[in-house]
Design a protein around this motif. Structure first.
Motif, PDB file in Angstrom:
ATOM      1  N   PRO A  32      30.313  65.054  12.743  1.00  0.00           N
ATOM      2  CA  PRO A  32      30.391  65.559  11.365  1.00  0.00           C
ATOM      3  C   PRO A  32      30.534  67.069  11.281  1.00  0.00           C
ATOM      4  N   GLU A  33      29.975  67.785  12.246  1.00  0.00           N
ATOM      5  CA  GLU A  33      30.071  69.246  12.222  1.00  0.00           C
ATOM      6  C   GLU A  33      31.478  69.726  12.541  1.00  0.00           C
ATOM      7  N   ARG A  34      32.325  68.844  13.057  1.00  0.00           N
ATOM      8  CA  ARG A  34      33.719  69.171  13.383  1.00  0.00           C
ATOM      9  C   ARG A  34      34.688  68.292  12.588  1.00  0.00           C
ATOM     10  N   ARG A  35      34.234  67.727  11.489  1.00  0.00           N
ATOM     11  CA  ARG A  35      35.067  66.848  10.659  1.00  0.00           C
ATOM     12  C   ARG A  35      35.666  65.719  11.491  1.00  0.00           C
ATOM     13  N   ASN A  36      34.866  65.223  12.439  1.00  0.00           N
ATOM     14  CA  ASN A  36      35.282  64.147  13.339  1.00  0.00           C
ATOM     15  C   ASN A  36      36.561  64.484  14.103  1.00  0.00           C
ATOM     16  N   ALA A  37      36.808  65.766  14.315  1.00  0.00           N
ATOM     17  CA  ALA A  37      37.937  66.172  15.143  1.00  0.00           C
ATOM     18  C   ALA A  37      37.666  65.784  16.596  1.00  0.00           C
ATOM     19  N   ILE A  38      38.730  65.547  17.331  1.00  0.00           N
ATOM     20  CA  ILE A  38      38.620  64.999  18.679  1.00  0.00           C
ATOM     21  C   ILE A  38      38.788  66.093  19.722  1.00  0.00           C
ATOM     22  N   ASP A  39      37.781  66.232  20.594  1.00  0.00           N
ATOM     23  CA  ASP A  39      37.898  67.101  21.760  1.00  0.00           C
ATOM     24  C   ASP A  39      38.093  66.224  22.985  1.00  0.00           C
ATOM     25  N   LEU A  40      38.186  66.828  24.146  1.00  0.00           N
ATOM     26  CA  LEU A  40      38.463  66.056  25.363  1.00  0.00           C
ATOM     27  C   LEU A  40      37.349  65.062  25.653  1.00  0.00           C
ATOM     28  N   GLU A  41      36.086  65.466  25.468  1.00  0.00           N
ATOM     29  CA  GLU A  41      34.981  64.546  25.734  1.00  0.00           C
ATOM     30  C   GLU A  41      35.086  63.302  24.859  1.00  0.00           C
ATOM     31  N   THR A  42      35.366  63.490  23.579  1.00  0.00           N
ATOM     32  CA  THR A  42      35.463  62.355  22.670  1.00  0.00           C
ATOM     33  C   THR A  42      36.629  61.459  23.045  1.00  0.00           C
ATOM     34  N   ALA A  43      37.759  62.065  23.414  1.00  0.00           N
ATOM     35  CA  ALA A  43      38.920  61.274  23.823  1.00  0.00           C
ATOM     36  C   ALA A  43      38.605  60.420  25.046  1.00  0.00           C
ATOM     37  N   CYS A  44      37.907  60.999  26.010  1.00  0.00           N
ATOM     38  CA  CYS A  44      37.567  60.249  27.223  1.00  0.00           C
ATOM     39  C   CYS A  44      36.561  59.138  26.928  1.00  0.00           C
ATOM     40  N   LEU A  45      35.605  59.407  26.043  1.00  0.00           N
ATOM     41  CA  LEU A  45      34.645  58.382  25.656  1.00  0.00           C
ATOM     42  C   LEU A  45      35.340  57.216  24.949  1.00  0.00           C
ATOM     43  N   LEU A  46      36.278  57.530  24.051  1.00  0.00           N
ATOM     44  CA  LEU A  46      36.995  56.462  23.355  1.00  0.00           C
ATOM     45  C   LEU A  46      37.840  55.661  24.333  1.00  0.00           C
ATOM     46  N   SER A  47      38.495  56.332  25.259  1.00  0.00           N
ATOM     47  CA  SER A  47      39.288  55.633  26.266  1.00  0.00           C
ATOM     48  C   SER A  47      38.423  54.672  27.079  1.00  0.00           C
ATOM     49  N   THR A  48      37.253  55.138  27.498  1.00  0.00           N
ATOM     50  CA  THR A  48      36.333  54.286  28.259  1.00  0.00           C
ATOM     51  C   THR A  48      35.874  53.098  27.422  1.00  0.00           C
ATOM     52  N   ALA A  49      35.578  53.352  26.162  1.00  0.00           N
ATOM     53  CA  ALA A  49      35.144  52.271  25.280  1.00  0.00           C
ATOM     54  C   ALA A  49      36.245  51.228  25.091  1.00  0.00           C
ATOM     55  N   LEU A  50      37.500  51.671  25.015  1.00  0.00           N
ATOM     56  CA  LEU A  50      38.610  50.732  24.887  1.00  0.00           C
ATOM     57  C   LEU A  50      38.816  49.940  26.172  1.00  0.00           C
ATOM     58  N   ASP A  51      38.577  50.578  27.319  1.00  0.00           N
ATOM     59  CA  ASP A  51      38.629  49.840  28.586  1.00  0.00           C
ATOM     60  C   ASP A  51      37.591  48.722  28.580  1.00  0.00           C
ATOM     61  N   GLU A  52      36.386  49.034  28.116  1.00  0.00           N
ATOM     62  CA  GLU A  52      35.327  48.031  28.066  1.00  0.00           C
ATOM     63  C   GLU A  52      35.681  46.911  27.098  1.00  0.00           C
ATOM     64  N   LEU A  53      36.307  47.269  25.984  1.00  0.00           N
ATOM     65  CA  LEU A  53      36.766  46.249  25.038  1.00  0.00           C
ATOM     66  C   LEU A  53      37.728  45.286  25.712  1.00  0.00           C
ATOM     67  N   ASP A  54      38.730  45.824  26.388  1.00  0.00           N
ATOM     68  CA  ASP A  54      39.740  44.973  27.020  1.00  0.00           C
ATOM     69  C   ASP A  54      39.170  44.138  28.157  1.00  0.00           C
ATOM     70  N   GLU A  55      38.161  44.655  28.839  1.00  0.00           N
ATOM     71  CA  GLU A  55      37.603  43.959  29.995  1.00  0.00           C
ATOM     72  C   GLU A  55      36.527  42.945  29.621  1.00  0.00           C
ATOM     73  N   SER A  56      35.975  43.032  28.425  1.00  0.00           N
ATOM     74  CA  SER A  56      34.845  42.185  28.041  1.00  0.00           C
ATOM     75  C   SER A  56      35.301  40.787  27.647  1.00  0.00           C
ATOM     76  N   ASP A  57      34.586  39.779  28.158  1.00  0.00           N
ATOM     77  CA  ASP A  57      34.853  38.399  27.757  1.00  0.00           C
ATOM     78  C   ASP A  57      34.232  38.083  26.398  1.00  0.00           C
ATOM     79  N   ASP A  58      33.301  38.892  25.974  1.00  0.00           N
ATOM     80  CA  ASP A  58      32.572  38.619  24.736  1.00  0.00           C
ATOM     81  C   ASP A  58      33.179  39.290  23.515  1.00  0.00           C
TER      82      ASP A  58
END
Length: 266
Positions: A32-58
């Protein structure tokens, strides 16, 4: 039931919140302090989360959202000025999603402005649900830049090309209602209701056979680039494994037995 992912990378207060809600992953941009702007850390976290989404059976589908009044302002220019690092993940590209979206369906739940890279993130999603006050825009030309995170590539495929050209060249934002009229936004709901409506839509998708859903997404996304005389042959390569799957047989049995199917993803 809402469950926080247990992966240690998500411990503490981080710019991306990840939850599991009845087979649906919910990703919340939380800067919120950055208007939800994306930095490198956030981009990498989202990428990892999407990997987990694709890999999850649930997990069968996902929702990507921001704060109750703001989706995302796009690239974090302050972080770029300070570090020189662009928010580009090596696996999924800009913002951790625009270069390679997830294999499973993902719905953007947009409240307030989705500007620049924020709009491009929404365009990387399969469906968009928006609050009445949401706005969508690519103002890069007003700042001497270009919408290089997929805006110029995806928007002309989602709305008429002449209208996409006007939006890009003027940098003028579009309202949620206008986007719905153009077919870009699937549903417009009262402000504050985008996440709930998106989760309901994701839950409806998650009830269907996962292999069939994923193959359908791939065919619709890729077939626009296939030569017309090869479309059915190329489609067959993607759908034949679905047709011969255990889930296809289960779907037929469930229909005959008048019961809900029990999908295995196989």
């Amino acid at each position: 039931m809402t469950e926080q992912l247990t992966r240690s990378a998500y411990a503490g207060t981080l710019p991306l919140l990840v939850e599991r809600v009845d087979g649906v992953a919910v990703f919340t941009l939380h800067r919120p302090e950055r208007r939800n702007a994306i930095d490198l850390e956030t981009a990498c976290l989202l990428s990892t989360a999407l990997d987990e989404l694709d890999e999850s059976d649930d997990l069968r589908a996902a929702v990507l959202t921001g704060s109750p009044t703001l989706f995302s302002a796009g690239m974090d220019l302050k972080a770029f000025a300070a570090t020189g690092q662009r928010p580009v993940d090596e696996h999924r590209g800009g913002f951790g999603i625009v270069g390679r979206p997830p294999r499973k369906p993902i719905i953007a739940a947009v409240e307030g402005p989705a500007l620049g890279g924020g709009f491009e993130i929404a365009l990387a999603c399969d469906l968009i649900v928006a609050g009445e006050g949401a706005t969508f825009g690519l103002p890069e030309v007003k700042r001497g830049l270009v919408a290089s995170g997929g805006g110029m590539l995806r928007l002309p495929r989602r709305i008429p090309r002449n209208l996409a050209t006007e939006a890009v060249l003027t940098g003028r934002p579009l309202t949620a209602t206008r986007c719905a009229e153009l077919g870009l936004v699937n549903r417009v709901v009262p402000d504050g209701g985008a996440r709930a409506a998106a989760q309901a839509l994701a839950a409806e998708i998650a009830l269907n056979a996962p292999l069939a859903v994923q193959a359908s997404k791939v065919v619709m996304a890729e077939s626009a680039l296939w030569p017309e005389d090869e479309q059915f042959a190329r489609q067959e390569l993607l759908i034949e494994p679905v047709r011969s799957s255990q889930d296809a047989r289960e779907g037929a049995r469930a229909f005959a037995e008048k019961r809900p199917p029990r999908w295995q993803g196989r």
